[in-house]
Write an enzyme that holds these catalytic residues in place. Structure first.
Site, PDB file in Angstrom:
ATOM      1  N   GLU A  33       0.780  -1.048   0.106  1.00 19.27           N
ATOM      2  CA  GLU A  33       0.057  -0.012  -0.037  1.00 19.27           C
ATOM      3  C   GLU A  33       0.835   1.316  -0.120  1.00 19.27           C
ATOM      4  O   GLU A  33       1.702   1.281   0.871  1.00 19.27           O
ATOM      5  CB  GLU A  33      -1.039  -0.157   1.245  1.00 19.27           C
ATOM      6  CG  GLU A  33      -1.875   1.018   1.205  1.00 19.27           C
ATOM      7  CD  GLU A  33      -2.591   1.194   2.694  1.00 19.27           C
ATOM      8  OE1 GLU A  33      -2.835   0.147   3.157  1.00 19.27           O
ATOM      9  OE2 GLU A  33      -3.422   2.329   2.590  1.00 19.27           O
ATOM     10  N   ARG A 258       5.499 -12.865   9.509  1.00 19.28           N
ATOM     11  CA  ARG A 258       6.100 -11.885   9.141  1.00 19.28           C
ATOM     12  C   ARG A 258       7.608 -11.571   9.859  1.00 19.28           C
ATOM     13  O   ARG A 258       7.838 -12.441  10.792  1.00 19.28           O
ATOM     14  CB  ARG A 258       5.274 -10.600   9.401  1.00 19.28           C
ATOM     15  CG  ARG A 258       4.942 -10.193  10.916  1.00 19.28           C
ATOM     16  CD  ARG A 258       4.047  -9.646  11.121  1.00 19.28           C
ATOM     17  NE  ARG A 258       4.236  -7.961  10.558  1.00 19.28           N
ATOM     18  CZ  ARG A 258       3.495  -7.365   9.560  1.00 19.28           C
ATOM     19  NH1 ARG A 258       2.387  -8.047   9.441  1.00 19.28           N
ATOM     20  NH2 ARG A 258       3.780  -6.175   9.338  1.00 19.28           N
ATOM     21  N   LYS A 268       4.640   0.622   9.638  1.00 17.34           N
ATOM     22  CA  LYS A 268       4.709   2.222   9.071  1.00 17.34           C
ATOM     23  C   LYS A 268       4.278   3.340   9.768  1.00 17.34           C
ATOM     24  O   LYS A 268       4.808   4.310   9.566  1.00 17.34           O
ATOM     25  CB  LYS A 268       4.112   1.984   7.691  1.00 17.34           C
ATOM     26  CG  LYS A 268       4.754   0.967   6.520  1.00 17.34           C
ATOM     27  CD  LYS A 268       4.115   1.271   5.238  1.00 17.34           C
ATOM     28  CE  LYS A 268       3.208   0.020   5.078  1.00 17.34           C
ATOM     29  NZ  LYS A 268       2.442  -0.004   3.885  1.00 17.34           N
TER      30      LYS A 268
HETATM   31  P1  ATP Z   1       0.043  -1.739   7.007  1.00 22.03           P
HETATM   32  O1  ATP Z   1      -0.890  -2.628   6.187  1.00 22.03           O
HETATM   33  O2  ATP Z   1      -0.154  -1.558   8.241  1.00 22.03           O
HETATM   34  O3  ATP Z   1       0.004  -0.378   6.364  1.00 22.03           O
HETATM   35  P2  ATP Z   1       2.107  -3.465   5.755  1.00 22.03           P
HETATM   36  O4  ATP Z   1       3.479  -3.439   6.386  1.00 22.03           O
HETATM   37  O5  ATP Z   1       1.282  -4.591   6.242  1.00 22.03           O
HETATM   38  O6  ATP Z   1       1.445  -2.216   6.832  1.00 22.03           O
HETATM   39  P3  ATP Z   1       1.464  -3.273   3.119  1.00 22.03           P
HETATM   40  O7  ATP Z   1       1.994  -2.317   2.037  1.00 22.03           O
HETATM   41  O8  ATP Z   1       0.261  -3.954   3.343  1.00 22.03           O
HETATM   42  O9  ATP Z   1       2.049  -2.923   4.488  1.00 22.03           O
HETATM   43  O10 ATP Z   1       2.852  -4.432   2.908  1.00 22.03           O
HETATM   44  C1  ATP Z   1       2.875  -5.184   1.754  1.00 22.03           C
HETATM   45  C2  ATP Z   1       3.116  -6.483   1.707  1.00 22.03           C
HETATM   46  O11 ATP Z   1       4.371  -6.841   2.488  1.00 22.03           O
HETATM   47  C3  ATP Z   1       2.046  -7.332   2.203  1.00 22.03           C
HETATM   48  O12 ATP Z   1       1.876  -8.554   1.592  1.00 22.03           O
HETATM   49  C4  ATP Z   1       2.720  -7.849   3.862  1.00 22.03           C
HETATM   50  O13 ATP Z   1       1.990  -9.177   4.075  1.00 22.03           O
HETATM   51  C5  ATP Z   1       4.108  -7.792   3.571  1.00 22.03           C
HETATM   52  N1  ATP Z   1       4.949  -7.454   4.959  1.00 22.03           N
HETATM   53  C6  ATP Z   1       4.671  -6.189   5.468  1.00 22.03           C
HETATM   54  N2  ATP Z   1       5.383  -6.544   6.749  1.00 22.03           N
HETATM   55  C7  ATP Z   1       6.060  -7.619   6.531  1.00 22.03           C
HETATM   56  C8  ATP Z   1       7.002  -8.043   7.744  1.00 22.03           C
HETATM   57  N3  ATP Z   1       7.467  -7.501   8.620  1.00 22.03           N
HETATM   58  N4  ATP Z   1       7.499  -9.368   7.068  1.00 22.03           N
HETATM   59  C9  ATP Z   1       7.011  -9.894   6.154  1.00 22.03           C
HETATM   60  N5  ATP Z   1       6.200  -9.296   5.120  1.00 22.03           N
HETATM   61  C10 ATP Z   1       5.690  -8.223   5.271  1.00 22.03           C
END
Ligand code: ATP
Ligand code: MG
Length: 558
Positions: A33, A258, A268
């Site tokens: 995102e 994760r 984030k």
């Molecule tokens: P948010 O949804 O809270 O804004 P997010 O870190 O999940 O934060 P996204 O942009 O949705 O942000 O993440 C993109 C991809 O990265 C998603 O598929 C998510 O599952 C993966 N991802 C995010 N954080 C991690 C992590 N710490 N380890 C592994 N994969 C991650």
């Protein structure tokens, strides 16, 4: 391809390929995102998704999940594209935006309405929350739940046309208000937001919710294995439900744990707070766990990929030691980084028996780990800078470096003996007066006498002045935001995370160093010319990582 699968997702793919479930296709995606910069956790997801596509001869998409107009910005899109590319994940011509599918998503929502599987609800967010029930008690039906499809369709179209204010209506799936899975209790599909979107402008005032949008995005792109983190496991029934109701292609969602790293945060929202409160020098502050921060710090894409490889992929949540990330980088830089001499806390050393005004060039090996890196010539003269803590007036036991009357080796050059210590009025040592043995050039003598200490040095008249920045962990607690003493990460920021040293002395060859240039300062660690502040001739170096490998040391113990 290796015989044993590396992780459970590879096992699933092999099984799918064996049964022909996807016709041998493997198609993954990374769906960020655009509401912040990517961090090392995202790198794990990128390496996994891209790695699987590569390994199985499949495809990898980069897709922006830009369904929330309020938090998303073009700046984030640009940075994410740059970071994914830098990490080496190639999406070829498949860069997509969820916002490009808004029309198609809306059409499918109308289908759902016509099939009697979605309805327009006039309740407020508050009311919807209150009537959802709890884990123990079922929810209660909305008064609008029984609306006829034709009325729902009319309302939905008017919602789209902008007739209603924000929050006055939503479109909900008609599933089961008593489901033990709370997410299935008539989840929201669309909400009204009269907001400017970074790509579609004011074209839409209806925005899709994550669960509705995500599966459709995967479906539209023909994704086979939709890999996401564990918190989406409870969403999977909903992901499947939406796709089952619509007559569309249905990918498979797979969850993995994760990445969590010690001494840092990966949310984030929390990283944004550090930036907004000015606690760091932007998203790319070298202490940040962001990809751009790590890059500015001197991390290489290959070291990050190596790290992602080593931590593996599992379904059990765990926290990885930051020291392992550093270890991966050290292993690489040890082989690739040219060695140079830099004095961070300079003390003057004068060689009284070296002719005044004279100078010579000494040959220095660029990298003992890599003979092909060759040698360079470094100027040597009568006045040198050495490290202040390489001298002790009254040396404690086991201090083998310079002391009054003691002989040491100057790296790549000569042996010197300290004859005299010069102090200023305050008693501070300002200069050491030494004599050298002209026969010890290159670091040995004809009589074969041994010295215990070897010091690095920089010729004073040739030295290049530099600013050097040393870093420690940004958080003093290993589990910021989790530990009892550190419920809010901002409460355990490490006050010593940045030390700026001015007036450091570098060997003159570094005058040409471009921003981003990486090298080892002998005995001090690996350093990288700062991408923002360093200029050829006026260098600013970040310490990427010290030489002490706490990870390797721990591994030896066990
Ligand atoms: P948010 O949804 O809270 O804004 P997010 O870190 O999940 O934060 P996204 O942009 O949705 O942000 O993440 C993109 C991809 O990265 C998603 O598929 C998510 O599952 C993966 N991802 C995010 N954080 C991690 C992590 N710490 N380890 C592994 N994969 C991650
Ligand atoms: Mg997310």
């Amino acid at each position: 391809m290796s015989e044993t699968p590396n992780n459970f997702i590879e096992e699933i793919i092999r099984e799918d390929n064996r049964t022909g479930r996807w016709g041998g296709r493997v198609h993954t995606r990374f769906p960020p995102e655009p509401n912040g910069y990517l961090h090392i956790g995202h790198a794990k997801s990128i390496c996994l998704n891209h790695g699987l596509a590569q390994k199985f001869g499949g495809k990898f998409n980069l897709r922006f999940d830009d369904t929330n107009p309020e938090k998303e910005e073009h700046e984030y899109v640009t940075s994410i594209v740059e970071d994914v590319r830098w990490l080496g994940a190639d999406w070829e011509d498949r860069l997509f935006f969820a916002s490009d599918y808004f029309e198609r998503m809306y059409e499918l929502a109308e289908q759902l309405v016509n099939a009697g599987k979605a309805y327009v609800d006039d309740q407020t967010d508050e009311q919807i929350k209150e009537t959802r029930g709890t884990v123990k008690t079922p929810g209660t039906d909305s008064p609008c739940r029984g609306r006829a499809p034709a009325e729902n369709l009319d309302l939905l179209r008017r919602m789209r046309a902008g007739e209603f204010p924000d929050g006055s209506k939503v479109l909900r799936a008609k599933i089961d208000m008593a489901s033990p899975n709370m997410l299935l209790r008539d989840p929201l599909i669309y909400r009204i937001r009269h907001a400017e979107h970074h790509r579609t402008g004011d074209q839409w005032c209806l925005y899709p919710m994550y669960d509705w949008a995500h599966g459709l995005e995967d479906s539209i792109e023909g994704i086979t294995h939709s890999i996401c983190t564990l918190e989406f496991e409870v969403h999977r029934p909903l992901y499947d439900w939406f796709l089952e109701q619509l007559d569309v292609y249905r990918p498979q969602q797979i969850e993995f744990a994760r990445l969590n790293l010690t001494h840092t945060v990966m949310s984030k929202r929390k990283l944004l707070k550090l930036v907004q409160d000015g606690l760091v020098d932007g998203w790319d502050d070298p202490r940040m766990p962001t990809i751009c921060g790590l890059r500015r710090r001197g991390y290489t894409a290959s070291a990050i990929r190596d790290f992602c490889d080593r931590i593996g992929v599992a379904r059990a949540a765990s926290t990885v030691e930051y020291a392992l990330l550093e270890h991966c980088l050290r292993e690489e830089l040890n082989l690739s980084a040219p060695r140079v001499m830099a004095v961070l806390d300079p003390l003057k050393l004068v060689i009284t028996n070296y002719p005044e005004g004279e100078e010579e060039l000494v040959d220095c090996l660029n990298n003992p780990e890599d003979p092909s890196a060759g040698e360079r010539e470094v100027p040597f003269s009568r006045e040198l800078w050495i490290e202040r803590d390489d001298f002790q007036e009254t040396p404690p036991p086991k201090f083998f470096r310079l002391a009054p009357g003691r002989e040491v080796r100057l790296k790549h050059a000569y042996y010197v003996v300290c004859d005299e210590v010069v102090k200023d009025e305050a008693g501070r040592i300002v200069e050491l007066r030494c004599t050298y043995d002209p026969q010890s050039r290159g670091g040995g003598t004809p009589d074969g006498r041994k010295v215990k200490g070897t010091l690095h040095w920089v010729s004073a008249p040739h030295a290049l002045d530099a600013e050097v920045r040393l870093y420690e962990q940004l958080f003093s607690d290993p589990f910021p935001g989790v530990s009892e003493g550190c419920a809010d990460p901002l409460d355990c920021l490490n006050p010593q995370s940045l030390t700026i040293l001015k007036g450091c002395k570098l060997e003159p060859g570094l005058a040409a160093a471009e921003p981003g240039h990486s090298c080892q300062f002998l005995r001090h660690g690996y350093f990288c010319a700062d991408a923002r502040h360093s200029r050829p001739g006026a260098p600013v170096f970040n310490r990427t990582v010290s030489l002490k490998d706490s990870w390797a040391k721990e591994q030896k113990k066990v």
